[in-house]
Design an enzyme around this catalytic site. Structure first.
Site, PDB file in Angstrom:
ATOM      1  N   GLU A 136      -3.352   7.582  -4.261  1.00  0.00           N
ATOM      2  CA  GLU A 136      -3.246   6.272  -3.598  1.00  0.00           C
ATOM      3  C   GLU A 136      -3.039   5.154  -4.608  1.00  0.00           C
ATOM      4  O   GLU A 136      -3.693   5.110  -5.653  1.00  0.00           O
ATOM      5  CB  GLU A 136      -4.519   6.006  -2.794  1.00  0.00           C
ATOM      6  CG  GLU A 136      -4.562   4.653  -2.085  1.00  0.00           C
ATOM      7  CD  GLU A 136      -5.884   4.409  -1.402  1.00  0.00           C
ATOM      8  OE1 GLU A 136      -6.035   4.849  -0.248  1.00  0.00           O
ATOM      9  OE2 GLU A 136      -6.778   3.789  -2.018  1.00  0.00           O
ATOM     10  N   TYR A 154       0.842  -1.193   0.000  1.00  0.00           N
ATOM     11  CA  TYR A 154       0.000   0.000   0.000  1.00  0.00           C
ATOM     12  C   TYR A 154       0.877   1.243   0.000  1.00  0.00           C
ATOM     13  O   TYR A 154       1.825   1.347   0.772  1.00  0.00           O
ATOM     14  CB  TYR A 154      -0.897   0.018   1.238  1.00  0.00           C
ATOM     15  CG  TYR A 154      -1.734   1.268   1.369  1.00  0.00           C
ATOM     16  CD1 TYR A 154      -2.973   1.364   0.746  1.00  0.00           C
ATOM     17  CD2 TYR A 154      -1.278   2.358   2.111  1.00  0.00           C
ATOM     18  CE1 TYR A 154      -3.743   2.512   0.851  1.00  0.00           C
ATOM     19  CE2 TYR A 154      -2.035   3.515   2.219  1.00  0.00           C
ATOM     20  CZ  TYR A 154      -3.262   3.588   1.589  1.00  0.00           C
ATOM     21  OH  TYR A 154      -4.014   4.736   1.680  1.00  0.00           O
TER      22      TYR A 154
END
Length: 379
Positions: free
Chosen positions: A190, A102
């Site tokens: 993101e 992530y």
């Protein structure tokens, strides 16, 4: 302002980030043609909506062959995911995933800077990781005067990878993501997940971006991507009329003068067990026309059962506000309960004017909140 995954991926690609090959499709036939064009045996069919949780909702499927692409595209198109209807899908190459990570950059108010967030636990359950094992998420503040130079990007990359070959690949990924974030005035960039393929390469197989609405005038290319929801259209219309409005989905409509008082009013409603339907700051005006427009905005929300009008009279006098309300409601035919609290300059005169009207007049903010919640429970 949010953009779809395919739009965020296009921005990623423009900034040199390693995205997978994918094609946007709006029909089942287009999805089948996209599969043929990609040329692989397997493909991923992904719903394009402005919300997360697509995978858990069944909006992301791996297809083995043309028949399954057609089957999944048929299932996903028209699907409802958290209130959003899927009208387009992204058909992409199926990546040989070895591991998931992530990476994101967000605005952090505490450090008053952008912050780089990293985790070795990427994928669909990142929210659970953040909740249950927050120590697995590394947060690195980025000094806006320094940015993300190579030494800082290398330090961050080592938080994700032990393999030097992957660290070297990650450095430009992190730097380019930050460059995109800054140059396009983003509030979120993101990658979840950033994957390592079976061949040892990094790929951004999902992309999410949001942008600062106040900076869109600098980025016409980003503004072109804007596809407002019905709530966003209402918010924009309210802004054009001089209001600040945000829909919150509750049953008590709020009309307040002043942002701070509006926030306090919503807190008070929650305190007494109710749910505010909106944030609505009408400013200092007692103009009947403006009040009518604000009321029409509240009444356009089908969830609203009661309206709470909370006015603090400073420069604006409460008796003027009361006159404005009386005139305004001569123009609107409404049977919904309305609670009004007036306090401040000429509050006694204002309350006197409202006597004998259909309004429920409260003397204190607490009394008004309690009254609104009780009336909503009876509707």
């Amino acid at each position: 302002m949010k953009v779809y995954e395919y739009q965020a991926k296009a921005l990623f690609a423009n900034y040199g980030l390693p995205v997978d090959n994918s094609i946007l499709c709006r029909t089942v036939d287009e999805a089948v043609e996209a599969y043929k064009k990609l040329g692989g045996e397997r493909a991923v069919v992904k719903a394009q909506v402005h919300t997360g949780g697509r995978g858990k909702a069944g909006g992301v499927k791996v297809a083995n062959g043309e028949a399954e692409v057609k089957q999944y595209a048929t299932q996903i198109l028209g699907m409802d995911i958290k209130g959003f209807t899927v009208d387009r899908v992204l058909v992409g190459e199926a990546i040989n995933i070895a591991s998931e990570y992530y990476v994101s950059i967000v605005i952090d108010r505490k450090s008053k800077s952008a912050i780089l967030m990293l985790s070795r636990e990427g994928g669909m359950d990142i929210e659970a990781v953040a909740k249950n094992t927050p120590e697995k998420i590394v947060k690195i503040p980025i000094d806006p005067l320094i940015g993300l130079p190579t030494f800082k990007a290398r330090e961050a990359a080592f938080k994700l990878f032990d393999d030097m070959a992957l660290v070297k690949q990650a450095i430009p990924v992190l730097q380019n993501l930050y460059r995109l974030f800054v140059e396009k005035d983003a509030s979120l960039a993101e990658i979840n997940p950033l994957v390592v393929t079976g061949e040892g390469n990094l790929k951004a197989i999902d992309a999410k971006m949001t942008f600062d609405n106040n900076a869109l005038f600098r980025h016409p290319d980003i503004f072109e991507m804007f596809e407002p929801t019905e709530d966003e259209k209402k918010e924009q219309a309210a802004k054009e009329k001089g209001f600040s409005y945000v829909n919150l989905g509750g049953e008590i409509g709020c009309m307040v003068n002043g942002a701070g008082l509006a926030m306090a009013t919503m807190d008070m409603i929650k305190l007494y067990g109710g749910n505010p339907a909106n944030f609505l700051d009408i400013g200092g005006s007692s103009n009947p026309t403006k009040i009518v427009e604000a009321m029409k905005l509240l009444l356009s929300d089908k969830h609203v059962k009661v309206v709470l009008i909370n006015i603090f009279g400073g420069i604006t006098r409460c008796d003027d506000v009361a006159k404005g309300l009386i005139e305004a409601f001569k123009m609107i035919d409404i049977n919904m309960p309305i609670v009004i609290r007036l306090t401040g300059t000429n509050e006694t005169e204002g309350r006197e004017l409202l006597k004998g009207t259909k309004f429920n007049v409260a003397h204190t903010m607490g009394e008004a909140g309690k009254m609104a919640v009780e009336l909503a429970s009876k509707c």
